[in-house]
Write a protein that holds these residues in place. Structure first.
Motif, PDB file in Angstrom:
ATOM      1  N   GLN A 108       2.939 -41.161   6.690  1.00 44.27           N
ATOM      2  CA  GLN A 108       4.084 -41.390   7.563  1.00 44.27           C
ATOM      3  C   GLN A 108       4.258 -40.180   8.472  1.00 44.27           C
ATOM      4  O   GLN A 108       4.592 -39.085   8.001  1.00 44.27           O
ATOM      5  N   LEU A 109       4.008 -40.374   9.752  1.00 47.03           N
ATOM      6  CA  LEU A 109       4.115 -39.277  10.704  1.00 47.03           C
ATOM      7  C   LEU A 109       5.571 -39.075  11.119  1.00 47.03           C
ATOM      8  O   LEU A 109       6.213 -39.999  11.627  1.00 47.03           O
ATOM      9  N   HIS A 110       6.069 -37.887  10.911  1.00 49.60           N
ATOM     10  CA  HIS A 110       7.378 -37.507  11.430  1.00 49.60           C
ATOM     11  C   HIS A 110       7.156 -36.965  12.845  1.00 49.60           C
ATOM     12  O   HIS A 110       6.420 -35.990  13.032  1.00 49.60           O
ATOM     13  N   VAL A 111       7.751 -37.603  13.840  1.00 51.88           N
ATOM     14  CA  VAL A 111       7.584 -37.174  15.231  1.00 51.88           C
ATOM     15  C   VAL A 111       8.670 -36.153  15.545  1.00 51.88           C
ATOM     16  O   VAL A 111       9.853 -36.489  15.633  1.00 51.88           O
ATOM     17  N   VAL A 158       2.299 -37.542  20.918  1.00 49.66           N
ATOM     18  CA  VAL A 158       2.816 -38.753  20.269  1.00 49.66           C
ATOM     19  C   VAL A 158       4.282 -38.956  20.628  1.00 49.66           C
ATOM     20  O   VAL A 158       4.746 -40.095  20.798  1.00 49.66           O
ATOM     21  N   GLU A 184       0.078 -45.178   9.493  1.00 53.04           N
ATOM     22  CA  GLU A 184       0.707 -45.498   8.213  1.00 53.04           C
ATOM     23  C   GLU A 184       0.051 -46.712   7.563  1.00 53.04           C
ATOM     24  O   GLU A 184      -0.184 -46.726   6.347  1.00 53.04           O
ATOM     25  N   ALA A 203       3.863 -35.079  13.924  1.00 55.77           N
ATOM     26  CA  ALA A 203       3.252 -35.252  15.239  1.00 55.77           C
ATOM     27  C   ALA A 203       4.139 -34.584  16.280  1.00 55.77           C
ATOM     28  O   ALA A 203       5.366 -34.556  16.141  1.00 55.77           O
ATOM     29  N   CYS A 229       1.600 -44.266  15.362  1.00 56.51           N
ATOM     30  CA  CYS A 229       2.188 -43.928  14.061  1.00 56.51           C
ATOM     31  C   CYS A 229       2.113 -45.113  13.104  1.00 56.51           C
ATOM     32  O   CYS A 229       1.832 -44.935  11.900  1.00 56.51           O
TER      33      CYS A 229
END
Length: 509
Positions: free
Chosen positions: A126-129, A106, A120, A102, A116
């Motif tokens: 699992q969004l890595h920002v 975000v 999940e 993201a 996020c």
């Protein structure tokens, strides 16, 4: 006579560690941006990426973020629905790795962590920002995927932010981010305030990223939409965005032209969605100021960006060093030609004809040889034209538009003794006549080599082609003598005529 370009790049980072490099095969990337949410599946870790699947939804997750500090409720629902679908698709595609990233919206929203967490909880993703610096780095690495020797500045326009990075020597150097995405600019209603804001932010970006602006690489959907409109406005014949290089003065004229037109008119002209084109006039303001501030020597549009940067960051160093053009051509030869591996033999055989040429020229000759037979299954009446289309419009990196046309004309002439003048005339604005003539020579040389040997190994290794003293001498030795014939003689004379020489065929012990 082997050629290739090489580039070095930084080692992998935190995102790369999410996937076991030894198991990489089919890799999925989900990019949750401020305006769009996209799933791209790359078919393996090839140096020139193959797109197994590509889907985008314009969600507008960052709409109104500047005034509310929160993600758009409508965008939230749309993005979540898209991510549910993407997770389901990924489950059916036998992926060996999945990365979900993201970016600005975000990252900046107060409720970004809540988004996020819900993603999940409901999808397992699992969004890595990514930070602004990391986003700039990934976009720049995407450019290095397509241009291993890239030198200049990379500008990535997203929905909420704009990133600038300096690339040189295969490395990403200074990088910075600014709130210059069209969704941000749309929240500034007053035109004068908006203009001042753009000037201030672009000035700050340029101060933070001090690289030499030999070339400005444009990354992102807004820039691609502008480039497509520029093509249509000038009647440009090759509708491939990657590697398109509009002159700065011409592009500035197009930016003003876009702002003077209704988005519906522009949508009808290019087929670009109204959702995208409604934001493009705002993006033109940032690009206009950027060009004025940095005065780039050249401008190039890149179809590769953050998603390709993630792929590049995971590549082993040995893969990064490969030439993306040659590797793509090798893959096409292996998948589609009658005699995989003959392209290298043909390239070596033509060595004397191209003695003393630059590495840049030789890599194009090599690429053409690898592709010389990749469309053999096409109907004979259309095979030459299909060869031209397959390379000029193909998904290939490490190549600009003049090189695409050069390869296309070479392959066209490999299959046709007399190629249609209309093709060369149509693309004359891209490829000068002198280079077009060189493409014809290459095509006829490949035609001779393929006809002499039947595109089989074990023949050209016993034959030589030598220019000199007004003659083009084809010498056949040992087993190659059995391959002499009338059709070979005709092909030899056809090539010799283009070299202002006389063809001579010799059968020797």
């Amino acid at each position: 006579m082997r050629t290739g370009t090489h580039a070095q790049a930084e080692g992998s980072g935190s995102v790369a560690a999410e996937t076991d490099k030894a198991r990489l095969r089919r890799i999925g990337v989900i990019d949750v941006g401020s305006n769009s949410v996209r799933l791209v599946v790359f078919d393996g870790m090839a140096r020139s990426p193959a797109y197994f699947y590509n889907e985008k939804v314009l969600c507008g997750l960052g709409a109104g973020l500047g005034s509310t500090g929160r993600l758009s409720p409508k965008g939230w629902r749309s993005a979540l629905a898209a991510l549910h679908r993407y997770a389901a698709l990924a489950g059916r595609m036998e992926l060996s790795g999945m990365i979900a990233v993201a970016t600005a919206a975000v990252r900046e929203a107060r409720d970004g962590p809540d988004f996020c967490a819900q993603v999940e909880r409901e999808t397992g993703l699992q969004l890595h920002v990514a930070s602004g610096s990391e986003e700039a780095q990934l976009s720049a690495k995407g450019v290095l995927l397509g241009w291993p020797a890239a030198e200049g500045l990379v500008c990535d326009m997203g929905g909420s932010s704009m990133e600038l990075a300096h690339v040189s020597g295969g490395q990403v150097h200074d990088r910075a981010t600014a709130p210059l995405g069209p969704l941000k600019l749309a929240e500034i209603a007053d035109g004068e305030k908006r203009a001042r804001f753009v000037r201030k932010q672009v000035k700050a970006l340029r101060r933070a990223v001090a690289g030499e602006p030999r070339r400005l690489f444009l990354v992102g959907g807004s820039w691609r939409a502008i480039a497509r409109l520029d093509m249509e406005r000038r009647g440009y014949p090759l509708k491939v965005l990657h590697g398109y290089e509009p002159p700065a003065a011409q592009l500035l004229e197009t930016l003003a032209w876009i702002r003077a037109r209704d988005p519906a008119e522009l949508s009808a002209l290019t087929g670009t969605s109204m959702a995208r084109l409604s934001l493009v006039p705002l993006a033109t303001l940032a690009l206009e100021e950027l060009i004025a501030r940095i005065e780039p020597g050249r401008i190039a549009v890149s179809a590769y960006g953050l998603r390709e940067g993630l792929l590049y960051r995971q590549m082993p160093e040995a893969v990064r060093r490969l030439d993306p053009l040659i590797e793509a051509c090798r893959h096409m030869e292996a998948a589609a030609s009658r005699m995989p591996g003959f392209g290298d033999t043909l390239f070596d055989w033509l060595g004397a004809l191209y003695a003393g040429r630059s590495p840049a020229e030789l890599r194009l000759v090599h690429a053409a040889c690898l592709l010389h037979d990749a469309n053999w299954r096409a109907h004979p009446d259309y095979r030459a034209e299909l060869c031209f289309d397959s390379v000029t419009r193909g998904n290939v990196g490490g190549i600009d538009h003049p090189d695409r046309v050069f390869l296309g004309l070479a392959l066209l002439n490999r299959y046709k003794a007399t190629a249609p003048d209309t093709t060369a005339t149509l693309f004359r604005g891209i490829l000068p006549e002198t280079r077009a003539a060189e493409a014809v020579i290459l095509g006829r040389a490949m035609r001779l080599g393929a006809m002499l040997s039947g595109s089989a190994t074990g023949v050209l290794e016993h034959a030589t082609l030598e220019p000199g003293d007004g003659r083009l001498t084809l010498t056949l030795r040992g087993p190659a003598r059995e391959f002499a014939g009338e059709v070979v003689e005709r092909r030899l004379q056809s090539l010799a005529s283009r070299l202002d020489a006389t063809g001579v065929m010799i059968c020797a012990e």
